[in-house]
Enzyme design. Structure first.
Site, short mmCIF file in Angstrom:
data_model
loop_
_atom_site.label_atom_id
_atom_site.label_comp_id
_atom_site.label_asym_id
_atom_site.label_seq_id
_atom_site.Cartn_x
_atom_site.Cartn_y
_atom_site.Cartn_z
N THR A 2 1.46 12.86 3.80
CA THR A 2 2.20 11.74 4.37
C THR A 2 3.66 11.88 3.96
OG1 THR A 2 2.38 9.33 4.42
CG2 THR A 2 1.55 10.28 2.37
N GLU A 23 -3.11 7.00 3.05
CA GLU A 23 -3.81 6.78 1.78
C GLU A 23 -5.09 5.97 1.94
OE1 GLU A 23 -0.69 6.43 2.46
OE2 GLU A 23 0.64 7.00 0.81
N LYS A 66 16.25 -8.68 -2.23
CA LYS A 66 15.94 -9.58 -3.35
C LYS A 66 17.21 -10.35 -3.70
CE LYS A 66 12.50 -6.30 -4.11
NZ LYS A 66 12.47 -4.86 -3.80
N TRP A 76 12.83 -13.55 -2.03
CA TRP A 76 12.76 -12.39 -1.15
C TRP A 76 13.20 -12.77 0.26
CZ3 TRP A 76 7.30 -9.92 -2.46
CH2 TRP A 76 7.35 -9.38 -3.77
#
Lengths: 540, 540
Positions: free
Chosen positions: B182, B327, B435, B440
């Site tokens: 990946t 994954e 941030k 956030w």
């Protein structure tokens, strides 16, 4: 590489709690219906797990259940493996001595029992020394009078457990999780131990589009008892997938089942052919709305083709046969038609649907006849051998293991044919096969033909020893009352003659008052054979 | 207990050969379509396995593939794990240096390559010393001219292998079976090793009624490349379940795909949103019969809600989003609505369908925000953590393993919200989050809002360092040609203001000619950030 995540039962309940907290377990009892959300069931399951731990149940120890299909039994299904103990479901239809035998054999430490089954325990109370506590499940105000000691009431006990109890995380997927005994033709029942892994994989198999396709969209009713091979795995799969479950509860009748299917909008239900015959009769007598049903699953023994056709053609209810046994978790085959079979004319389709079906993903089979693996021609007969991650490798501490398990395969004892499509049809049990001159004669085929005779109520065909041919078939026939003494041996044989090779025809036809049966209504061929041989010998 | 039967890939092909010998693999090539039965594919797969063994490939060694989706690639999918070697699918869209890196990193011993990709190998031939043989797959008369050595032609080589070659039985389910790299934001691609067990369980998950419900009844078309996380597992699942597979072959266009879907009566297809946008455009221009389609599966990135609605409402084609990554094998979520969600008004239904969906059976998740696990309110943001038997535990021989894998969970780097139903929506990548003062801000939310402005062609929002707030958002905007120099910073901010909290609004709006992109068309935010910071610094 990949995470070493174990395939365990607690993760299935955790998923129901987390993603399907509002989905329901609908539990019928004698006086009505109770509804629980999976959130509630989850809390109660954790309480029960905590309670069992407090009662001293340790990893690997067995907890027995004597119970109908209801929400408390479902809680036991998850609480017991949830503390890495063994869920031992006890067949309440066994005779008390056998029940005592399996409780001792499993070393059950605690028993969960429906109030109505307390008399069974009363009868054997001096013979089950391993049992330290009995938890009675009741919907009444109080536990019935009993001479048993160390008796607790389920709901009262539950209150002593924590709703936030954490299931064991110390579980290897190969740890034992369940235990179910299967009746043997001779001797005591034999125990099969399921593992977390086998139950997990089997549950996944139940969700496959090509098997039962159990889904969150379903409203599932396991009619097959929870003491029969884990109700074919439905309680596990349904919880995992967040499926609404309808538990039919105690002492149900076809009418009760039909009403539940209608009122709860059941989409899928599972039961044995006798259940389906009863429900069919009910449907023919009253009108029910079964429009939500997408599948009735039938297993345990072969459903007659007539039943299947009537369900599908007359009532528009899809009907699927499945095959399995205690040793196989149980699902290994389903008569779900392949796309090319779907397109066939009705007659051919129902020919396939009346078979036990095709091996599902995960399981492998081999069929061994007189001369090795049989041809897939729908004719050659052989014994069905099975292999897979949810097939047992032994009976629990039992010398009879070697009879059924060898060379890496389970020898099912079922004699089958396989057709060109890979569809399997059970034609007999190996022990009921008639081995005549190196060829096999199926007693079941002859019995089915006999029972199609208008005067015959029931018929069983057995093997009797023969000097030249080793064995020869003899038909035992019970005539319908109206036909008593009206049908002769010659007429019966003439009726069979056009349907079979000449050497298949029975050497004799014996008319009887009744055929001996097992407690679950199957022909007791061993007994019948003894009777017939006695009769022959006394005739000498 | 239960049989110790290993969950391995060869059993899947064996099932196709045994029970679905007449079902088909339909393989498109430049000049037409070839059809193979699974019986033929099985024989060819065994030949290939034998050939690879003869070339000296040993247990655990890697064989690379550089190929489109076609029948030969499918054969490689089973032949390579069938000799317990590693199927290493190479992303042909990586640049040659990266391809050389991963071939070396995987120690590929043999490569299977489509004729059209030979130039890639020509370019790196002096840099891949582990490769001992190159097998060229072509539908032409002969292999194109090449300066490569040890080159074989697939079909000629196949003839040297035995059709009855037996797959390895010496496979533990935890043995490696596949390998896929990946891309990383910085540095070389990272390798993920799949095991027989992970691929087997993932295939089973694809067959569940509540996920993709891949079935024998289907005609499936994996459009997603077979070098992209095993084409999301479809080649494995379809073969196992006996599903007809349509392989779209090389250099396809939306028109070619639409024609294949129509002519082959495809029922389920899987691809990335850009594919589905192309097909949708094609459907709007010409009339196609897609009446057999029961599901288009979209994954890889989020599909816009408008696309989903258009497919379903305008064309009656069910459209399902799925989520996963290299994954995760990849399937971990699907936006399949639960029964209660199905019953909602359209607007709410599509709100759910536009999310990535719900965790499927077998996988568990946790979402960690600024203050631990987030509330399931559809608002609080956190990083998605995953766990399960088909989730990776590491990158192959890679120091970056510890960034993503710790505490028993895969830290996906995806920032998500979870709603009351457990439906997950990806709002950002952790690295793209802004941030600001302990809170956030989602760059993706701002970008989506910006791109809804009539004058804006594309927009990307990045974080720039800020003395007081640590980070603040800056919007980079490309105007449509007709709007060039017609839109001001103030207008853009005024457009955003009603939709967001004040402190979410970008500190600046930069108008650009274009936004830098990756080879697969994603915004290259790292590059963009560098550009912007440079610009700011030169302005000081």
């Amino acid at each position: 590489m990949m995470m070493n995540v174990q395939l365990t039962i607690p993760t299935m309940m955790e998923r129901a709690e987390k993603f399907f907290p509002k989905k329901q377990v609908i539990s019928r009892y004698s006086n009505g219906i109770k509804r629980f959300t999976y959130k509630e069931i989850g809390k109660r399951t954790r309480q029960l797990a905590n309670v069992l731990e407090n009662l001293g149940v340790k990893k690997g120890e067995a907890v027995g259940t004597l119970a109908w299909n209801h929400h408390r039994h479902l809680e036991a299904y998850f609480a017991i493996p949830g503390i890495s103990a063994l869920l031992h479901t006890i067949n309440i239809r066994l005779d008390p001595q056998q029940i005592a035998y399996i409780i001792n054999h499993a070393k059950d430490k605690v028993l969960l029992v429906d109030d109505c089954f307390l008399p069974i325990l009363d009868a054997i109370k001096y013979h089950i020394p391993t049992v330290e506590a009995i938890i009675v499940m009741t919907d009444e105000e109080s536990v019935p009078a009993t001479t048993l000691t160390n008796v607790y009431e389920y709901e009262a006990l539950l209150k002593t457990g924590s709703e936030t109890y954490l299931f064991s995380t110390d579980i290897n997927e190969n740890d034992p999780a369940g235990l179910c005994y299967t009746s043997a033709t001779t001797g005591n029942p034999k125990g099969v131990v399921y593992t977390h892994r086998s139950i997990y994989l089997h549950s996944m198999a139940l969700g496959l589009a090509d098997t039962c396709a159990v889904s969150e969209q379903d409203i599932a009713m396991p009619i097959v008892p929870m003491f029969h091979v884990n109700a074919w795995g439905f309680p596990f799969a349904c919880t995992w997938f967040g499926t609404n479950v309808v538990m039919p509860g105690p002492f149900f009748t076809p009418k009760i089942l039909a009403e539940l299917i209608e009122s709860e909008k059941v989409t899928i239900a599972a039961g044995v052919p006798t259940i389906w015959m009863g429900v069919l009769k009910e449907m023919e007598e009253r009108e029910y709305d079964f429009s939500n049903v997408r599948s009735f699953i039938s297993g345990g023994s072969a459903a007659p083709r007539g039943i299947i056709e009537k369900y599908e053609k007359k009532f528009g209810v899809p009907f699927v046969q499945a095959y399995g046994m205690t040793e196989t978790s149980p699902l290994v085959m389903a008569s779900v038609l392949k796309s090319n079979q779907q397109a066939l004319p009705d007659d051919e389709r129902y020919e396939y649907k009346a078979k036990q079906g095709m091996i599902i993903p995960g399981v492998d089979m081999k069929v061994i006849g007189v001369e090795g693996e049989v041809k897939w021609d729908g004719k050659e007969m052989g014994e069905l051998l099975l292999r897979g991650p949810w097939i047992a490798s032994e009976y629990l501490n039992d010398e009879r293991t070697t009879d059924a398990f060898h060379d890496g395969w389970l020898h099912t004892g079922d004699v089958v044919t396989v057709d060109e499509e890979g569809f399997v049809k059970i034609v007999d049990r190996t022990k009921d096969l008639i081995k005549s001159g190196g060829e096999w004669i199926s007693s079941v085929d002859l019995e089915n033909a006999l029972m199609a005779h208008e005067g015959i109520f029931e018929a069983s065909v057995i093997a009797v020893p023969h000097e030249k041919w080793q064995e020869r078939p003899v038909a035992c026939v019970v005539l319908k009352d109206a036909y008593k003494d009206q049908v002769t041996k010659e007429e019966v044989l003439a009726f069979l003659a056009p349907q079979f090779a000449k050497w298949w025809l029975p050497d004799d036809v014996l008319f009887m008052e009744e055929i001996p049966k097992t407690s679950v209504g199957k022909f007791l061929k061993r007994k019948l054979r003894e009777q017939v041989l006695e009769q022959y010998q006394s005739n000498l």
